[in-house]
Motif scaffolding. Sequence first.
Motif, PDB file in Angstrom:
ATOM      1  N   VAL A  83     -75.431 -30.937 -54.567  1.00  0.00           N
ATOM      2  CA  VAL A  83     -76.635 -31.497 -53.935  1.00  0.00           C
ATOM      3  C   VAL A  83     -77.785 -30.488 -54.027  1.00  0.00           C
ATOM      4  CG1 VAL A  83     -77.634 -32.207 -51.739  1.00  0.00           C
ATOM      5  CG2 VAL A  83     -75.381 -33.047 -52.418  1.00  0.00           C
ATOM      6  N   LEU A  84     -77.494 -29.226 -53.705  1.00  0.00           N
ATOM      7  CA  LEU A  84     -78.541 -28.201 -53.731  1.00  0.00           C
ATOM      8  C   LEU A  84     -79.069 -28.000 -55.151  1.00  0.00           C
ATOM      9  CD1 LEU A  84     -79.834 -26.425 -51.602  1.00  0.00           C
ATOM     10  CD2 LEU A  84     -78.248 -24.612 -52.200  1.00  0.00           C
ATOM     11  N   SER A 139     -68.078 -19.186 -53.054  1.00  0.00           N
ATOM     12  CA  SER A 139     -66.992 -19.988 -52.492  1.00  0.00           C
ATOM     13  C   SER A 139     -65.737 -19.884 -53.360  1.00  0.00           C
ATOM     14  CB  SER A 139     -67.429 -21.443 -52.350  1.00  0.00           C
ATOM     15  OG  SER A 139     -67.665 -21.987 -53.613  1.00  0.00           O
ATOM     16  N   MET A 140     -65.957 -19.655 -54.652  1.00  0.00           N
ATOM     17  CA  MET A 140     -64.850 -19.529 -55.590  1.00  0.00           C
ATOM     18  C   MET A 140     -63.995 -18.296 -55.278  1.00  0.00           C
ATOM     19  SD  MET A 140     -65.921 -19.864 -59.426  1.00  0.00           S
ATOM     20  CE  MET A 140     -66.304 -18.185 -59.852  1.00  0.00           C
ATOM     21  N   GLY A 141     -64.645 -17.221 -54.815  1.00  0.00           N
ATOM     22  CA  GLY A 141     -63.921 -15.971 -54.586  1.00  0.00           C
ATOM     23  C   GLY A 141     -63.191 -15.940 -53.264  1.00  0.00           C
ATOM     24  N   LYS A 142     -63.502 -16.920 -52.379  1.00  0.00           N
ATOM     25  CA  LYS A 142     -62.913 -16.913 -51.041  1.00  0.00           C
ATOM     26  C   LYS A 142     -61.423 -17.259 -51.129  1.00  0.00           C
ATOM     27  CE  LYS A 142     -62.718 -17.030 -46.548  1.00  0.00           C
ATOM     28  NZ  LYS A 142     -62.603 -15.745 -45.860  1.00  0.00           N
ATOM     29  N   VAL A 169     -65.962 -29.461 -49.993  1.00  0.00           N
ATOM     30  CA  VAL A 169     -67.302 -29.450 -49.396  1.00  0.00           C
ATOM     31  C   VAL A 169     -68.237 -28.444 -50.085  1.00  0.00           C
ATOM     32  CG1 VAL A 169     -66.748 -27.792 -47.576  1.00  0.00           C
ATOM     33  CG2 VAL A 169     -68.551 -29.472 -47.208  1.00  0.00           C
ATOM     34  N   ASN A 170     -67.686 -27.314 -50.540  1.00  0.00           N
ATOM     35  CA  ASN A 170     -68.555 -26.339 -51.215  1.00  0.00           C
ATOM     36  C   ASN A 170     -69.117 -26.888 -52.520  1.00  0.00           C
ATOM     37  OD1 ASN A 170     -65.844 -26.250 -51.999  1.00  0.00           O
ATOM     38  ND2 ASN A 170     -66.098 -24.237 -52.932  1.00  0.00           N
ATOM     39  N   ASP A 176     -59.458 -34.983 -48.325  1.00  0.00           N
ATOM     40  CA  ASP A 176     -59.299 -34.178 -49.539  1.00  0.00           C
ATOM     41  C   ASP A 176     -60.569 -34.131 -50.369  1.00  0.00           C
ATOM     42  OD1 ASP A 176     -56.805 -33.794 -48.736  1.00  0.00           O
ATOM     43  OD2 ASP A 176     -55.839 -35.122 -50.192  1.00  0.00           O
ATOM     44  N   PHE A 177     -61.108 -35.318 -50.586  1.00  0.00           N
ATOM     45  CA  PHE A 177     -62.172 -35.398 -51.576  1.00  0.00           C
ATOM     46  C   PHE A 177     -63.503 -34.886 -51.029  1.00  0.00           C
ATOM     47  CE2 PHE A 177     -64.949 -37.800 -54.573  1.00  0.00           C
ATOM     48  CZ  PHE A 177     -64.489 -37.170 -55.700  1.00  0.00           C
TER      49      PHE A 177
END
Lengths: 521, 144
Positions: B20-21, B55-58, B13-14, B7-8
């Motif tokens: 990190v980026l 990633s939010m829109g996926k 992962v996004n 889960d975490f």
Amino acid sequence: MAAETMAAGGTEHAAQMAHVALTLADQLPVLQVLVPFLAAPLLVLIGSKRLAWPIAYGATTVAFVISILLLLRVIGGEVISYHLGGWAPPLGIEYRIDAANAFVLFLVTGIATVVMPYARVSIAREVPEQHTTLFYAIFLLCLTGQLGVTITGDAFNVFVFLEISSLATYALVASGAARDKRALTAAYDYLIMGTIGATFFVIGLGLLYMVTGTLNMADLAERLADQTGNRTVRAAFAFIIVGIGLKAAIYPLHLWLPNAYTYSPSAVTSFLASTSTKVAVYVLLRFMFSVFQPQYLFEVKTLEFIIIPLALLAMFAASIIAIFQTDLKRLLAYSSIAQIGYMLLGIGFLTQTGLTAAIVHLFNHGITKAALFMGVGAIVLRNGGSFMDRIAGAGKTMPWTSAAMVIGGMSLIGVPGTAGFVSKWVLVQGALEMGWWPVALLIVLSSLLAVIYVWRMVEAMYLMPPPKDVVAREAPLMMLVPIWIMAGSCIYFGLNTDLTMAAATSAAKGFMAGSAGMMLH
Amino acid sequence: MADLWADFIIGHVNYWLFTVLMMTGLYAVVAKGNFVKKIIGLNMFQSAVFMLYISMGKVDGGTAPIFPVDMKIDPATVYTNPLPSVLILTAIVVGIATTALALALIVRIREEFGTIEEDDILEMETAMAAEENRLHGQTMGGRA
């Protein structure tokens, strides 16, 4: 495109009317942004050096007239909602004008209109001739961005316009390179910090969008109302405050400001100092009070622990740094950071009086700094520098400019009868209302620091002999008139506070009502 | 423990990639002395935000938000939210404009200062300021 003045709650009704009323008066909100925006490429396409200035001046004047018309319509507390392309919010982009942003629009366009005639002589001297057309185009784009940030009711739109104005600002600052090459590094530093600030702002908006699924400010406010405990919302709040804080030069985030103001051309400094940070402070207010709620600010305790201490620190630290500057332009830049502290302090009170003080100071400091920076620019033109020893004796060689600067300096201190007094008076009232008399005392004390740095300027101008190579020559009329318009308005708005106080009180009322203020009437 | 991993880490992962980026980019902006490297860091920083939005829109199992030509939309089809992608297109344009302006500034800085290393430029600017203070401070009777 269609527009309508509508009552909140009557959205469906208004949508039906959308294609009926199409008079020019209804299109004012979009024209406010479009006029300078279209004038900018027009300048470049025509490419004539002779026509560049008249077109740019015409565009700013039209924008000023539009802002006056808008202000007169909303000063009573009405809200204008303009739907771009006829698409109703929250799907479409909305321009929403209330007393708060109409007042800021009035300030920004007013300063631009006064700076424009001043710029003609000043820019001809400080910017290489082959760049003047492009310079005015960038100036108009900068104005467009600031107007767009102020007028829009769509959160992502704020970011886009913020970047339009910022990109233009970086180029404007860099155009001072002909006088001093450090303008380039100043612009570069500003670019790095400005971009980080804007990107933080976008992260905040992204997090808010994740939680709510909307970007319309009024809609956001409604959906955030019961999300006070949500950690994503808190993170978003923090990102937005820090991001806009960088643009507004809140004390520890101010590092880009002194160099940018010192090395950009005088006309640019006058314009930026009196508008760009003010617009950022307005965005801060809009997000703190309209999108998030005043109650939310209580809960996260940002104000007590971050904003108020930093505001007090700014008032003292920046004033003390200002006292020790050799360069008058840099001195005034540090004083600007201190003055932003007063605005933040007013916000920090979280009362209607405090907010009124913040908003009225936003305006009053704008006209004060415009008068002072334009005065310095005139001295740079005649005496060849803004260092204290170049300012020396200006009281004899340039009596009119110096007199205007003394008025500006008095307004900066807050001498009764000037605009600066009005805002400080309201601020002290706000502090006493809260029972915070030590804070009231600190406001007075920091004004005494302002007396010291303003006195350094006055002493150099009136009590020191002019440098030997300086010929007694008053600034050209094209510069002197704008300087005196600003100095005159410092006195006018100090004696006649009807307009400023009415607009600020109305705006503060709207802000204190939280998101309800966005739905007012 | 397995839950934590699933889960975490994988589930978010996004967000991990974004964080990190973003931090890598911000570190490069702060720590690198070379002006061009700073701009590369700034671009990484902005790209991280683009990732967050995209990633939010996926939507799970969602397809590209394009309607068929005949506009006969199958109600069973799930579309990805197009709005974040549209916003990010705007943000990418803004990012490109910023990068272009920054590189143009770097070219001018190189012309005027002869270097694009922050330390060297700071040294030159300090020397310029000291010289100014000496010049203008002395004419004021040493009171600068």
